[in-house]
Design a protein around this motif. Sequence first.
Motif, PDB file in Angstrom:
ATOM      1  N   GLU A 147     -35.521 -19.384   1.057  1.00 31.95           N
ATOM      2  CA  GLU A 147     -36.438 -19.907   2.064  1.00 31.95           C
ATOM      3  C   GLU A 147     -35.735 -20.341   3.350  1.00 31.95           C
ATOM      4  OE1 GLU A 147     -38.574 -23.064   0.217  1.00 31.95           O
ATOM      5  OE2 GLU A 147     -39.585 -21.776  -1.236  1.00 31.95           O
ATOM      6  N   GLU A 148     -34.477 -20.788   3.229  1.00 32.97           N
ATOM      7  CA  GLU A 148     -33.823 -21.433   4.366  1.00 32.97           C
ATOM      8  C   GLU A 148     -32.702 -20.628   5.019  1.00 32.97           C
ATOM      9  OE1 GLU A 148     -34.937 -24.245   5.562  1.00 32.97           O
ATOM     10  OE2 GLU A 148     -36.433 -24.517   3.973  1.00 32.97           O
ATOM     11  N   VAL A 149     -32.161 -19.628   4.334  1.00 30.74           N
ATOM     12  CA  VAL A 149     -30.958 -18.949   4.838  1.00 30.74           C
ATOM     13  C   VAL A 149     -31.190 -17.445   4.946  1.00 30.74           C
ATOM     14  CG1 VAL A 149     -28.523 -18.455   4.413  1.00 30.74           C
ATOM     15  CG2 VAL A 149     -29.455 -20.702   3.828  1.00 30.74           C
ATOM     16  N   GLN A 150     -31.007 -16.916   6.144  1.00 28.60           N
ATOM     17  CA  GLN A 150     -31.146 -15.478   6.349  1.00 28.60           C
ATOM     18  C   GLN A 150     -29.910 -14.848   6.990  1.00 28.60           C
ATOM     19  OE1 GLN A 150     -33.853 -17.601   7.704  1.00 28.60           O
ATOM     20  NE2 GLN A 150     -34.669 -17.452   5.621  1.00 28.60           N
ATOM     21  N   ASP A 151     -29.004 -15.660   7.508  1.00 26.86           N
ATOM     22  CA  ASP A 151     -27.891 -15.116   8.286  1.00 26.86           C
ATOM     23  C   ASP A 151     -26.521 -15.396   7.678  1.00 26.86           C
ATOM     24  OD1 ASP A 151     -28.020 -17.821   8.689  1.00 26.86           O
ATOM     25  OD2 ASP A 151     -27.752 -17.737  10.874  1.00 26.86           O
ATOM     26  N   ILE A 152     -26.490 -15.783   6.398  1.00 28.40           N
ATOM     27  CA  ILE A 152     -25.238 -16.023   5.692  1.00 28.40           C
ATOM     28  C   ILE A 152     -25.302 -15.265   4.360  1.00 28.40           C
ATOM     29  CG2 ILE A 152     -23.730 -17.765   4.636  1.00 28.40           C
ATOM     30  CD1 ILE A 152     -25.046 -19.827   6.523  1.00 28.40           C
ATOM     31  N   PRO A 153     -24.239 -14.583   3.966  1.00 24.16           N
ATOM     32  CA  PRO A 153     -24.254 -13.910   2.658  1.00 24.16           C
ATOM     33  C   PRO A 153     -24.446 -14.913   1.522  1.00 24.16           C
ATOM     34  CG  PRO A 153     -22.433 -13.122   3.995  1.00 24.16           C
ATOM     35  CD  PRO A 153     -22.994 -14.311   4.707  1.00 24.16           C
ATOM     36  N   VAL A 154     -25.278 -14.536   0.568  1.00 23.29           N
ATOM     37  CA  VAL A 154     -25.576 -15.396  -0.578  1.00 23.29           C
ATOM     38  C   VAL A 154     -25.286 -14.639  -1.866  1.00 23.29           C
ATOM     39  CG1 VAL A 154     -27.389 -16.630  -1.830  1.00 23.29           C
ATOM     40  CG2 VAL A 154     -27.368 -16.651   0.683  1.00 23.29           C
ATOM     41  N   VAL A 155     -24.627 -15.312  -2.791  1.00 19.89           N
ATOM     42  CA  VAL A 155     -24.428 -14.788  -4.143  1.00 19.89           C
ATOM     43  C   VAL A 155     -25.044 -15.797  -5.108  1.00 19.89           C
ATOM     44  CG1 VAL A 155     -22.742 -14.205  -5.933  1.00 19.89           C
ATOM     45  CG2 VAL A 155     -22.318 -13.532  -3.555  1.00 19.89           C
ATOM     46  N   PHE A 156     -25.894 -15.322  -6.018  1.00 17.50           N
ATOM     47  CA  PHE A 156     -26.476 -16.229  -6.996  1.00 17.50           C
ATOM     48  C   PHE A 156     -25.801 -16.043  -8.355  1.00 17.50           C
ATOM     49  CE2 PHE A 156     -29.386 -12.511  -7.164  1.00 17.50           C
ATOM     50  CZ  PHE A 156     -29.298 -12.187  -8.503  1.00 17.50           C
ATOM     51  N   ALA A 157     -25.929 -17.056  -9.202  1.00 18.94           N
ATOM     52  CA  ALA A 157     -25.456 -17.002 -10.588  1.00 18.94           C
ATOM     53  C   ALA A 157     -26.416 -17.789 -11.459  1.00 18.94           C
ATOM     54  CB  ALA A 157     -24.043 -17.584 -10.702  1.00 18.94           C
ATOM     55  N   MET A 158     -26.512 -17.416 -12.734  1.00 24.39           N
ATOM     56  CA  MET A 158     -27.359 -18.113 -13.694  1.00 24.39           C
ATOM     57  C   MET A 158     -28.824 -18.109 -13.283  1.00 24.39           C
ATOM     58  SD  MET A 158     -25.420 -18.721 -16.147  1.00 24.39           S
ATOM     59  CE  MET A 158     -26.664 -19.566 -17.091  1.00 24.39           C
ATOM     60  N   VAL A 159     -29.317 -16.942 -12.922  1.00 23.84           N
ATOM     61  CA  VAL A 159     -30.727 -16.772 -12.569  1.00 23.84           C
ATOM     62  C   VAL A 159     -31.317 -15.713 -13.491  1.00 23.84           C
ATOM     63  CG1 VAL A 159     -32.347 -16.031 -10.790  1.00 23.84           C
ATOM     64  CG2 VAL A 159     -30.369 -17.447 -10.172  1.00 23.84           C
ATOM     65  N   LEU A 160     -32.421 -16.037 -14.118  1.00 23.06           N
ATOM     66  CA  LEU A 160     -33.117 -15.106 -14.989  1.00 23.06           C
ATOM     67  C   LEU A 160     -34.237 -14.429 -14.216  1.00 23.06           C
ATOM     68  CD1 LEU A 160     -33.117 -14.200 -18.000  1.00 23.06           C
ATOM     69  CD2 LEU A 160     -34.892 -15.921 -18.376  1.00 23.06           C
ATOM     70  N   ASN A 161     -34.338 -13.113 -14.345  1.00 22.91           N
ATOM     71  CA  ASN A 161     -35.355 -12.338 -13.631  1.00 22.91           C
ATOM     72  C   ASN A 161     -35.316 -12.607 -12.131  1.00 22.91           C
ATOM     73  OD1 ASN A 161     -36.217 -11.410 -16.097  1.00 22.91           O
ATOM     74  ND2 ASN A 161     -38.059 -12.641 -16.160  1.00 22.91           N
ATOM     75  N   PRO A 162     -34.239 -12.251 -11.467  1.00 17.93           N
ATOM     76  CA  PRO A 162     -34.134 -12.602 -10.052  1.00 17.93           C
ATOM     77  C   PRO A 162     -35.050 -11.801  -9.134  1.00 17.93           C
ATOM     78  CG  PRO A 162     -32.268 -11.278 -10.722  1.00 17.93           C
ATOM     79  CD  PRO A 162     -33.038 -11.572 -11.966  1.00 17.93           C
ATOM     80  N   THR A 163     -35.880 -10.937  -9.677  1.00 14.19           N
ATOM     81  CA  THR A 163     -36.632 -10.023  -8.831  1.00 14.19           C
ATOM     82  C   THR A 163     -37.891 -10.600  -8.208  1.00 14.19           C
ATOM     83  OG1 THR A 163     -37.820  -9.199 -10.738  1.00 14.19           O
ATOM     84  CG2 THR A 163     -35.843  -8.011 -10.110  1.00 14.19           C
ATOM     85  N   THR A 164     -38.347 -11.745  -8.672  1.00 15.38           N
ATOM     86  CA  THR A 164     -39.614 -12.242  -8.146  1.00 15.38           C
ATOM     87  C   THR A 164     -39.481 -13.438  -7.217  1.00 15.38           C
ATOM     88  OG1 THR A 164     -39.930 -13.538 -10.157  1.00 15.38           O
ATOM     89  CG2 THR A 164     -40.984 -11.389 -10.076  1.00 15.38           C
ATOM     90  N   ILE A 189     -36.708 -13.383  -4.640  1.00 15.88           N
ATOM     91  CA  ILE A 189     -36.162 -12.826  -3.401  1.00 15.88           C
ATOM     92  C   ILE A 189     -37.187 -11.875  -2.799  1.00 15.88           C
ATOM     93  CG2 ILE A 189     -34.254 -11.546  -2.366  1.00 15.88           C
ATOM     94  CD1 ILE A 189     -32.569 -12.364  -4.768  1.00 15.88           C
ATOM     95  N   GLY A 190     -37.662 -12.183  -1.634  1.00 17.38           N
ATOM     96  CA  GLY A 190     -38.700 -11.381  -1.006  1.00 17.38           C
ATOM     97  C   GLY A 190     -38.194 -10.061  -0.469  1.00 17.38           C
ATOM     98  N   GLN A 191     -39.122  -9.237  -0.056  1.00 18.88           N
ATOM     99  CA  GLN A 191     -38.783  -7.915   0.460  1.00 18.88           C
ATOM    100  C   GLN A 191     -37.971  -7.978   1.751  1.00 18.88           C
ATOM    101  OE1 GLN A 191     -39.437  -4.932  -1.072  1.00 18.88           O
ATOM    102  NE2 GLN A 191     -40.096  -6.208  -2.786  1.00 18.88           N
ATOM    103  N   GLU A 192     -38.045  -9.090   2.462  1.00 23.09           N
ATOM    104  CA  GLU A 192     -37.332  -9.199   3.729  1.00 23.09           C
ATOM    105  C   GLU A 192     -35.924  -9.768   3.580  1.00 23.09           C
ATOM    106  OE1 GLU A 192     -38.627  -7.835   6.388  1.00 23.09           O
ATOM    107  OE2 GLU A 192     -40.317  -7.302   5.109  1.00 23.09           O
ATOM    108  N   ALA A 193     -35.581 -10.268   2.404  1.00 26.10           N
ATOM    109  CA  ALA A 193     -34.257 -10.844   2.209  1.00 26.10           C
ATOM    110  C   ALA A 193     -33.210  -9.733   2.195  1.00 26.10           C
ATOM    111  CB  ALA A 193     -34.212 -11.625   0.903  1.00 26.10           C
ATOM    112  N   ARG A 194     -32.256  -9.823   3.109  1.00 25.56           N
ATOM    113  CA  ARG A 194     -31.270  -8.762   3.249  1.00 25.56           C
ATOM    114  C   ARG A 194     -29.836  -9.289   3.155  1.00 25.56           C
ATOM    115  NH1 ARG A 194     -33.410  -4.213   5.038  1.00 25.56           N
ATOM    116  NH2 ARG A 194     -31.414  -3.494   5.856  1.00 25.56           N
ATOM    117  N   ASN A 195     -29.677 -10.443   2.550  1.00 25.39           N
ATOM    118  CA  ASN A 195     -28.357 -11.060   2.541  1.00 25.39           C
ATOM    119  C   ASN A 195     -27.965 -11.596   1.170  1.00 25.39           C
ATOM    120  OD1 ASN A 195     -30.450 -13.008   2.786  1.00 25.39           O
ATOM    121  ND2 ASN A 195     -28.970 -14.562   3.408  1.00 25.39           N
ATOM    122  N   ILE A 196     -28.597 -11.087   0.107  1.00 29.31           N
ATOM    123  CA  ILE A 196     -28.444 -11.702  -1.208  1.00 29.31           C
ATOM    124  C   ILE A 196     -28.064 -10.693  -2.282  1.00 29.31           C
ATOM    125  CG2 ILE A 196     -29.557 -13.099  -2.984  1.00 29.31           C
ATOM    126  CD1 ILE A 196     -31.509 -14.080  -0.851  1.00 29.31           C
TER     127      ILE A 196
END
Length: 315
Positions: free
Chosen positions: A102-119, A121-128
């Motif tokens: 929701e808050e970050v669009q201009d910094i690379p993001v890596v997630f960990a420990m997330v189940l079913n990450p597909t719902t 991250i929106g279609q516009e998220a391009r940094n994750i």
Amino acid sequence: MSFLTIRTASLVCMAYIVVGAIVFSSTPTEAAKIIALKSADVDVYNEALEGFKSALQESTIVEYDMEGDLQRGKKFLARLKSGPKPDLILAVGIWALQVVVEEVQDIPVVFAMVLNPTTVIGQEARNITGASMNVPIEQQLALLKKVSPQVRRIGVIYDPSQTGFLVRQAERLAKDLGLRLVTKAITSPKDSFAALDAIQDEIDALWILPDLTVLTSESVQYMLLFSFRHKIPVLGLSENQVRMGALFGLSFESGWDIGSQASELANGILSGRSVEQIPFTTARKVRLAVNLKIAGKLGVHIPKEILDRAAVVIR
């Protein structure tokens, strides 16, 4: 920590990745500056953070605990915007990922420990990108196939908004294994009982998905009772479900390894690769639990190769 405990902290929202072209901005001689945003002080999240840090020892990592509070996480990220940007943000757990999306669009993001990450991250998220807790579908279907030559039709109860993407993937993979999914879509937990009864004569095995709508305690208990009554083996999500009556349970092996996977993705970004070149991963190490008591009640013989793989065998 049991899967159900993790689920309480992790299945609040779901997430997916549509990646883009964010490139590392630091010079090679600079230590990378990383913000590690943790959803809560949960053992498995702490393990993941340690796994992440083990492969990024040359980086400067600033940790922040949201303490389970989404607004606390948002306020922290708002303050972050007023200073120098970090080179990368690590989001540990679903709440951290949610606020970062929701808050970050201009910094690379890596997630960990997330189940079913597909719902999440929106279609516009391009940094994750990131390392999910999901067990590869191929391994789950292959396990069901090895149970018995008679297993051909696998029952699945699911909510399309939660795990529709998993079902679509599984349907494609099942064909290659000579299996067929018998699916029933639901939109409310109370619908799971009727959905399961509707397919009782059409399935040889039942597969429990990591689906929030399905994973109420009442629904899981009904599935396990259904298994016993109709002598249909169940593939569950955890050792806990196996102890409750599922024949098998497949889960990620450790938070540390998920964190280590996330560090490998981060290293790729920090080495200059764009995020779109780095798809998110599923668990590369899995933990198998088998309940031989249930196998006896179902009249199912468990092949030795499966028992040899099992981390836990309930006799």
